[in-house]
Design a protein around this motif. Sequence first.
Motif, PDB file in Angstrom:
ATOM      1  N   THR A 158       0.715  -1.112  -0.055  1.00 54.98           N
ATOM      2  CA  THR A 158       0.067   0.056  -0.144  1.00 54.98           C
ATOM      3  C   THR A 158       0.960   1.262   0.025  1.00 54.98           C
ATOM      4  OG1 THR A 158      -1.917  -1.200   1.203  1.00 54.98           O
ATOM      5  CG2 THR A 158      -1.688   1.359   1.246  1.00 54.98           C
ATOM      6  N   ARG A 159       1.907   1.318   0.685  1.00 60.14           N
ATOM      7  CA  ARG A 159       2.727   2.532   0.826  1.00 60.14           C
ATOM      8  C   ARG A 159       3.584   2.798  -0.644  1.00 60.14           C
ATOM      9  NH1 ARG A 159       2.616   4.300   5.842  1.00 60.14           N
ATOM     10  NH2 ARG A 159       1.929   2.727   7.678  1.00 60.14           N
ATOM     11  N   LYS A 160       3.703   1.350  -1.129  1.00 59.59           N
ATOM     12  CA  LYS A 160       4.641   1.634  -2.277  1.00 59.59           C
ATOM     13  C   LYS A 160       3.762   1.999  -3.388  1.00 59.59           C
ATOM     14  CE  LYS A 160       6.883  -1.257  -5.743  1.00 59.59           C
ATOM     15  NZ  LYS A 160       7.605  -2.683  -6.014  1.00 59.59           N
ATOM     16  N   PHE A 161       2.425   1.621  -3.437  1.00 60.53           N
ATOM     17  CA  PHE A 161       1.383   2.071  -4.355  1.00 60.53           C
ATOM     18  C   PHE A 161       1.293   3.544  -4.336  1.00 60.53           C
ATOM     19  CE2 PHE A 161      -3.247   3.324  -5.590  1.00 60.53           C
ATOM     20  CZ  PHE A 161      -3.223   2.771  -6.668  1.00 60.53           C
ATOM     21  N   PHE A 162       1.285   4.300  -2.991  1.00 60.64           N
ATOM     22  CA  PHE A 162       1.287   5.559  -3.121  1.00 60.64           C
ATOM     23  C   PHE A 162       2.511   6.516  -3.026  1.00 60.64           C
ATOM     24  CE2 PHE A 162      -2.861   4.123  -1.435  1.00 60.64           C
ATOM     25  CZ  PHE A 162      -3.616   4.889  -1.803  1.00 60.64           C
ATOM     26  N   ALA A 163       3.710   5.907  -3.093  1.00 59.08           N
ATOM     27  CA  ALA A 163       5.109   6.396  -2.925  1.00 59.08           C
ATOM     28  C   ALA A 163       5.141   7.559  -4.031  1.00 59.08           C
ATOM     29  CB  ALA A 163       6.204   5.391  -3.022  1.00 59.08           C
TER      30      ALA A 163
END
Length: 592
Positions: A150-155
């Motif tokens: 999830t954090r990678k998706f919004f990075a």
Amino acid sequence: MDIQAAMGRFFDEQGNIALPPELTLAALSEILFQMDLAAGQGDRHCMRFWDYSSSREGEAIDFTRQQINTRIKAVAARLQQTAQPGDRIAILANNSPEYIFSFMGSMYAGMTPVPLYDPTEPGHADHLNAVIGDAQPSVVLTNSTSAAATRKFFAAIPGTQRPRILSVDALPDSLATQWQQPQGAPKADPVDTPALLQYTSGSTRTPAGVILTHRSVITNVLQIFRSIQIQMPLRMVTWLPLHHDMGIITAALVNVLGMQYEFMSPRDFIQQPERWLRQLAEGEGNVYTAIPNFALEMSARVETSKSYDFSKVIGLIVGSEPVTEKAVENFLEKFEPMGLDRQALRPSYGLAEASLLVSTPQTEHRPRITHFDREALAENRAEVVEQGVPLVGVGQVVNAQKMVVVDPETRKELPEGQIGELWAHGGNMAAGYLGREAETQETFRNTLGERLSDGLPEDDFWMATGDLAMIVDGELYITGRLKDLIIVAGRNHYPQDIEYTVDHASEQVRPYAVAAFAIEGDDVEKLIILAERDLDKDPSGDEAAIEAIRAAVTEAHGVQPEDIRIMGPDEIARSSSGKIARRVAKKRYLSS
């Protein structure tokens, strides 16, 4: 707690649903929880999640009524500290207890959950980007399993524009004491404010956010409860994806009412369907479950390691996609000898725009399978025959809802036996599509023309489903999508009908992995067929399969396919819920 009495308070003497203006799903959930608590039921076991990530046998993760309520309030309290009332809260996670806590916690906080999925789900990055861009959530809820993805998706999004990401399983129980009843003076009564934003799969159009109000969902929960005549004590067993309307509304129903809920992830079911079968058979209570059609076929093909006792299964809802005769009969042939009651099968019809359910069998004749003349169907009428096109009935409209079949051009109600567009009317209808006024008007604000039945509403709140259907002997049959019809030389062909023929034309074809659609030609539309190769088949058999498909479709439907392509497993476009996406497949075909 007497659930029947608790639900009965919302029905008047005529059977109509009357909801207090201040009622929300969170308020209803809390009222019923406090009633259970006062009755000494706080330690009653209510939720079991099966985690197969580190064990083939699975690890059972259990929660009591009190523990579930505490986790929901912990999420709600944290949201009240980081977001504003009415904000949209996206849920990006796999099936898990944290998903339920996130969904209900958002409502307890006075905010609007947007149920989505783990960003690692293959092939859905474009869909997820479109949904996030449309919904504009202020907070994203996830869990430790999905947090990194999830954090990678919004990075790539600048920090100031990025929604806050919270891992729900990292929140302490102690936060629950800080939860406060949502305050404020909404422009509308609380019952008519958004409860959740349910995005369409994108299989038929760009993802659209369906605005379901508290009235919509509570009304449909009450309709389901009464029409299915739920027997207590209940144990719901499911693996449905929680981002899908059938999965999340089912989860909301049983958790709000404090019933037993046993679930796992879709991937764990697909890898080993016997896990679901075992859970149906083991444990106490009257067992209910809900599945799409393909799960019937998958389960019937399982070589079970032992004989199970399915006598406690009294409600098996089949929906989400067209229900087929073959899948139903194969499933019954396999499991009736193990105690499964044929009447437990309830092929049903619904859609997100109606919260969930529109029709389900309410007579003892279920499941009902009828054969119709193919030529008559092409002429938009029903003619029952001994051998013909098999259609599985999806029952009768649920109580406190209206349903008619209309001519989509004149909006005139059609008599039984005529095929037209299905319209529905009731308090369970969505408020509309987020930011799409024209589509909202087209779908939800229709007025019925000439009518044949008495007592039908005369307002402009009829919802046009976009599905073609007919009513025969009081039973609803879905015949196809209005906009998916294949019309060749003036004749109607339903893609599901052609796909069924292809599915059975060659063993080279992977079951339920066929897309049939039409493209424009110089004078008439041309039929295109895409079929995936079965997992254990070699490409050397593709040519023979193409010829077998061509012969079968020509003989059965009287139309020559323009192009037939055998593709590798999982190469045909699918929606986020796993269904074949004909529109996307057609778009890719035309651009290839």
